[in-house]
Scaffold this motif. Sequence first.
Motif, PDB file in Angstrom:
ATOM      1  N   SER A  60       0.796  -0.970  -0.166  1.00  0.00           N
ATOM      2  CA  SER A  60       0.068  -0.010  -0.037  1.00  0.00           C
ATOM      3  C   SER A  60       0.823   1.124  -0.096  1.00  0.00           C
ATOM      4  N   ILE A  61       0.325   2.311  -0.663  1.00  0.00           N
ATOM      5  CA  ILE A  61       1.301   3.291  -0.652  1.00  0.00           C
ATOM      6  C   ILE A  61       0.109   4.704  -0.295  1.00  0.00           C
ATOM      7  N   GLY A  62       0.472   5.477   0.663  1.00  0.00           N
ATOM      8  CA  GLY A  62      -0.408   6.805   1.106  1.00  0.00           C
ATOM      9  C   GLY A  62      -0.113   7.880   0.239  1.00  0.00           C
ATOM     10  N   ASP A  96      -2.091  -0.888  -3.512  1.00  0.00           N
ATOM     11  CA  ASP A  96      -3.174   0.051  -3.184  1.00  0.00           C
ATOM     12  C   ASP A  96      -2.975   1.298  -2.954  1.00  0.00           C
ATOM     13  N   LEU A  97      -3.726   2.404  -3.221  1.00  0.00           N
ATOM     14  CA  LEU A  97      -3.463   3.743  -2.843  1.00  0.00           C
ATOM     15  C   LEU A  97      -4.477   3.943  -1.782  1.00  0.00           C
ATOM     16  N   ILE A  98      -3.739   4.765  -0.538  1.00  0.00           N
ATOM     17  CA  ILE A  98      -4.646   5.204   0.532  1.00  0.00           C
ATOM     18  C   ILE A  98      -4.428   6.506   0.763  1.00  0.00           C
ATOM     19  N   VAL A  99      -5.573   7.129   0.677  1.00  0.00           N
ATOM     20  CA  VAL A  99      -5.538   8.715   0.816  1.00  0.00           C
ATOM     21  C   VAL A  99      -5.619   8.872   2.275  1.00  0.00           C
ATOM     22  N   LEU A 100      -4.544   9.688   2.924  1.00  0.00           N
ATOM     23  CA  LEU A 100      -4.255  10.184   4.364  1.00  0.00           C
ATOM     24  C   LEU A 100      -4.688  11.563   4.412  1.00  0.00           C
ATOM     25  N   LEU A 101      -5.879  11.852   5.092  1.00  0.00           N
ATOM     26  CA  LEU A 101      -6.128  13.130   5.508  1.00  0.00           C
ATOM     27  C   LEU A 101      -5.573  13.928   6.479  1.00  0.00           C
ATOM     28  N   CYS A 102      -4.932  14.998   6.267  1.00  0.00           N
ATOM     29  CA  CYS A 102      -4.329  15.629   7.455  1.00  0.00           C
ATOM     30  C   CYS A 102      -5.455  16.757   7.980  1.00  0.00           C
ATOM     31  N   PRO A 103      -6.122  16.611   9.037  1.00  0.00           N
ATOM     32  CA  PRO A 103      -7.317  17.760   9.368  1.00  0.00           C
ATOM     33  C   PRO A 103      -6.504  18.965   9.452  1.00  0.00           C
ATOM     34  N   PHE A 104      -7.211  19.941   9.283  1.00  0.00           N
ATOM     35  CA  PHE A 104      -6.869  21.336   9.273  1.00  0.00           C
ATOM     36  C   PHE A 104      -6.025  21.688  10.698  1.00  0.00           C
ATOM     37  N   ASP A 105      -6.709  21.270  11.757  1.00  0.00           N
ATOM     38  CA  ASP A 105      -6.282  21.467  13.114  1.00  0.00           C
ATOM     39  C   ASP A 105      -5.064  20.869  13.833  1.00  0.00           C
ATOM     40  N   GLN A 106      -4.558  19.978  13.025  1.00  0.00           N
ATOM     41  CA  GLN A 106      -3.237  19.226  13.185  1.00  0.00           C
ATOM     42  C   GLN A 106      -1.844  19.701  12.384  1.00  0.00           C
ATOM     43  N   ASP A 107      -0.859  19.587  13.046  1.00  0.00           N
ATOM     44  CA  ASP A 107       0.429  19.806  12.665  1.00  0.00           C
ATOM     45  C   ASP A 107       0.714  18.781  11.343  1.00  0.00           C
ATOM     46  N   PRO A 108       1.077  19.183  10.521  1.00  0.00           N
ATOM     47  CA  PRO A 108       1.362  18.354   9.365  1.00  0.00           C
ATOM     48  C   PRO A 108       2.530  17.438   9.661  1.00  0.00           C
ATOM     49  N   LEU A 109       3.663  18.010  10.282  1.00  0.00           N
ATOM     50  CA  LEU A 109       4.739  17.303  10.549  1.00  0.00           C
ATOM     51  C   LEU A 109       4.372  16.218  11.701  1.00  0.00           C
ATOM     52  N   PHE A 120       2.306   1.475   8.029  1.00  0.00           N
ATOM     53  CA  PHE A 120       1.284   0.887   7.205  1.00  0.00           C
ATOM     54  C   PHE A 120       1.260   0.992   5.960  1.00  0.00           C
ATOM     55  N   VAL A 121       2.237   1.782   5.241  1.00  0.00           N
ATOM     56  CA  VAL A 121       2.212   1.909   3.870  1.00  0.00           C
ATOM     57  C   VAL A 121       3.776   1.772   3.535  1.00  0.00           C
ATOM     58  N   ASP A 122       4.008   1.533   2.241  1.00  0.00           N
ATOM     59  CA  ASP A 122       5.519   1.084   1.899  1.00  0.00           C
ATOM     60  C   ASP A 122       6.102   2.597   1.404  1.00  0.00           C
ATOM     61  N   GLY A 123       5.306   3.457   1.028  1.00  0.00           N
ATOM     62  CA  GLY A 123       5.779   4.738   0.498  1.00  0.00           C
ATOM     63  C   GLY A 123       4.989   5.768   0.614  1.00  0.00           C
ATOM     64  N   LEU A 124       5.175   6.864   0.443  1.00  0.00           N
ATOM     65  CA  LEU A 124       4.222   8.146   0.524  1.00  0.00           C
ATOM     66  C   LEU A 124       4.305   9.070  -0.600  1.00  0.00           C
ATOM     67  N   GLU A 141      15.224  11.196   6.656  1.00  0.00           N
ATOM     68  CA  GLU A 141      15.797  10.597   7.916  1.00  0.00           C
ATOM     69  C   GLU A 141      15.263   9.146   7.976  1.00  0.00           C
ATOM     70  N   SER A 142      13.953   8.969   7.802  1.00  0.00           N
ATOM     71  CA  SER A 142      13.207   7.836   8.003  1.00  0.00           C
ATOM     72  C   SER A 142      13.460   6.738   6.956  1.00  0.00           C
ATOM     73  N   GLU A 143      14.092   7.044   5.833  1.00  0.00           N
ATOM     74  CA  GLU A 143      14.492   6.167   4.777  1.00  0.00           C
ATOM     75  C   GLU A 143      13.362   5.411   4.142  1.00  0.00           C
ATOM     76  N   ILE A 144      12.066   6.056   4.266  1.00  0.00           N
ATOM     77  CA  ILE A 144      10.917   5.564   3.518  1.00  0.00           C
ATOM     78  C   ILE A 144      10.624   6.376   2.103  1.00  0.00           C
ATOM     79  N   PRO A 145      10.565   5.540   1.117  1.00  0.00           N
ATOM     80  CA  PRO A 145      10.419   6.058  -0.235  1.00  0.00           C
ATOM     81  C   PRO A 145       9.164   7.235  -0.389  1.00  0.00           C
ATOM     82  N   PHE A 146       9.339   8.351  -0.864  1.00  0.00           N
ATOM     83  CA  PHE A 146       8.543   9.326  -1.063  1.00  0.00           C
ATOM     84  C   PHE A 146       8.546   9.924  -2.342  1.00  0.00           C
ATOM     85  N   MET A 147       7.576  10.698  -2.827  1.00  0.00           N
ATOM     86  CA  MET A 147       7.456  11.638  -3.922  1.00  0.00           C
ATOM     87  C   MET A 147       6.680  12.948  -3.406  1.00  0.00           C
TER      88      MET A 147
END
Length: 342
Positions: A60-62, A96-109, A120-124, A141-147
């Motif tokens: 799965s990719i987020g 599988d593509l998983i959409v991960l919504l970051c709510p407006f009142d949460q810090d994105p980091l 729970f995902v192999d990449g982001l 730093e986490s060495e997780i594949p991302f784009m």
Amino acid sequence: MSIRDLARHLNISIGTVSRALNGRSDVNPETRRRVFEAAAAIGYVPNQSGRSLRQGTTNSIGFVVETNSETSLYGDTFFTSVYAGVQQVFARHHLDLIVLLCPFDQDPLEHLRRVVSRRFVDGLFISAIQRRDPRIDHLIESEIPFMALGRSLSGGTHPWIDLDFAGVAHASIHRLVERGHRRIGLVTAGSELNLGYVFADGYREALAAEGLSFDPDLVIRAETSEMGGYDAVDRLLKLPERPTAVLLVNEIMAIGVYRRLHEAGLTPGRDMAVIGFRDSPQSRFLSPPLTCFRIELSGLGRRLAEGLLATMPAYRDQHPIGLVQEIWPMHLVAGESDPPLR
């Protein structure tokens, strides 16, 4: 349909079928092609839970999307179309593509850290890229594949694709100058989204290329929403010498721009030329129709998926395109909101 049935159908070993489906480089390309075609034809779907346990992966990719700035900036159809393109590529790899919504009142980091820690995902994919974005540093730093959908001053050689904000600014300024406009306003993003800085830099460069001086009073930073467009034009109308044209960082702002002009007894296009950003469903219903720019969103999604898979060892051989750092093109859609200056 089991992997044993698929192997029997192809008259090859179960091990060869498994290695082909998992993207192993020790499988002949022609054999891999036969395996994928046969799997699609007879409806074979891997047992993902067992496969994940064996491989230590989730398949799965987020896709992280912020529900504040981005949903107003692009509108729902932007990401829906991008997701469709991503999934076209992922389907070939049973991802599988998983959409991960970051709510407006949460810090994105903090939201991203929680996602990464749970594994729970192999990449982001990440979006709403900040000018300096600590999420990029954390992912490296986490060495997780991302784009990244958008570029940043952070992170160095990570993969990204960004829309051609500077190109839109240059094309828009040139078009307006050709139509007689010399005093051109800019409404850009008021947040720390890097796209706002790129857009403003492109605007200044375009003015210089046309021999026009830069006036900071004509640059308004505003919320990327209908109200942001309304408030921005309200400020421009209060200047001693208002602009004859305005360029917007997103098309949603045009709704507020049109309303404020009408309230002032002015007609969009005739009394102030307007160029929006993306050719969206909303912009097509404005009167006069908005001049804006078209993006091939499904193709953008496919390229994002290919760029991410090119960084993942299990798929690199099938997507040998190297590090993707690209500007995605946009094409002018002429409307009636920017006629020649009378």
